[in-house]
Design a protein around this motif. Sequence first.
Motif, mmCIF file in Angstrom:
data_model
loop_
_atom_site.group_PDB
_atom_site.id
_atom_site.type_symbol
_atom_site.label_atom_id
_atom_site.label_comp_id
_atom_site.label_asym_id
_atom_site.label_seq_id
_atom_site.Cartn_x
_atom_site.Cartn_y
_atom_site.Cartn_z
ATOM 1 N N MET A 1 0.933 -1.235 0.065
ATOM 2 C CA MET A 1 -0.062 0.098 0.166
ATOM 3 C C MET A 1 0.908 1.287 0.162
ATOM 4 N N THR A 2 0.491 2.299 -0.857
ATOM 5 C CA THR A 2 1.311 3.560 -0.887
ATOM 6 C C THR A 2 0.501 4.699 -0.389
ATOM 7 N N ILE A 3 0.971 5.335 0.446
ATOM 8 C CA ILE A 3 0.254 6.543 1.069
ATOM 9 C C ILE A 3 0.796 7.709 0.768
ATOM 10 N N VAL A 4 0.335 8.703 0.331
ATOM 11 C CA VAL A 4 0.835 10.138 -0.136
ATOM 12 C C VAL A 4 0.433 10.842 0.759
ATOM 13 N N VAL A 5 1.768 11.671 1.398
ATOM 14 C CA VAL A 5 1.478 12.613 2.438
ATOM 15 C C VAL A 5 1.342 13.940 2.055
ATOM 16 N N LYS A 6 0.186 14.662 2.953
ATOM 17 C CA LYS A 6 -0.093 16.027 2.436
ATOM 18 C C LYS A 6 -0.138 16.751 3.929
ATOM 19 N N SER A 7 0.187 17.844 3.904
ATOM 20 C CA SER A 7 0.001 18.956 5.017
ATOM 21 C C SER A 7 -1.108 19.456 5.186
ATOM 22 N N ASP A 11 -6.118 19.596 12.937
ATOM 23 C CA ASP A 11 -5.838 18.664 13.715
ATOM 24 C C ASP A 11 -6.592 17.079 13.201
ATOM 25 N N ALA A 12 -6.349 16.629 11.985
ATOM 26 C CA ALA A 12 -6.978 15.497 11.409
ATOM 27 C C ALA A 12 -5.901 14.670 10.861
ATOM 28 N N ILE A 13 -5.778 13.371 10.906
ATOM 29 C CA ILE A 13 -4.811 12.409 9.878
ATOM 30 C C ILE A 13 -5.858 11.771 8.911
ATOM 31 N N SER A 14 -5.801 11.916 7.689
ATOM 32 C CA SER A 14 -6.567 11.252 6.666
ATOM 33 C C SER A 14 -6.066 9.855 6.265
ATOM 34 N N LEU A 15 -6.655 8.802 6.781
ATOM 35 C CA LEU A 15 -6.291 7.210 6.259
ATOM 36 C C LEU A 15 -7.122 6.814 5.101
ATOM 37 N N PRO A 16 -6.575 6.155 4.325
ATOM 38 C CA PRO A 16 -7.202 5.239 3.275
ATOM 39 C C PRO A 16 -8.267 4.460 4.124
ATOM 40 N N ALA A 17 -9.446 4.194 3.355
ATOM 41 C CA ALA A 17 -10.438 3.254 3.843
ATOM 42 C C ALA A 17 -10.074 1.887 4.504
ATOM 43 N N GLY A 18 -9.032 1.280 3.576
ATOM 44 C CA GLY A 18 -8.588 0.141 3.632
ATOM 45 C C GLY A 18 -7.710 -0.140 4.863
ATOM 46 N N LEU A 19 -6.755 1.024 5.295
ATOM 47 C CA LEU A 19 -6.099 0.891 6.212
ATOM 48 C C LEU A 19 -6.851 1.083 7.540
#
Length: 81
Positions: A1-7, A11-19
């Motif tokens: 799984m590849t995750i793209v990091v954005k700033s 105060d939130a972290i977005s995670l892919p639904a599968g993760l």
Amino acid sequence: MTIVVKSTDEDAISLPAGLMAVLNLREGDAIKAIVDGQTLRLARLDKFLALRGILADDEAFDRALASIDRAWKSWTIPISA
């Protein structure tokens, strides 16, 4: 799984639904992000906050939480993460 990091300033972290499914997290769950070297660990806050009820009258616990809160508020994000 590849995750793209954005700033973001939120105060939130977005995670892919599968993760999220693998981690057994739901939309809106509170987690604590812990940076350990180059590793990002996520800890569920509900387990930690459950201690609050057990230790409601424990002054040492209150002092420890106040110390953690002061440290958290004084922490700044490094320029290069």
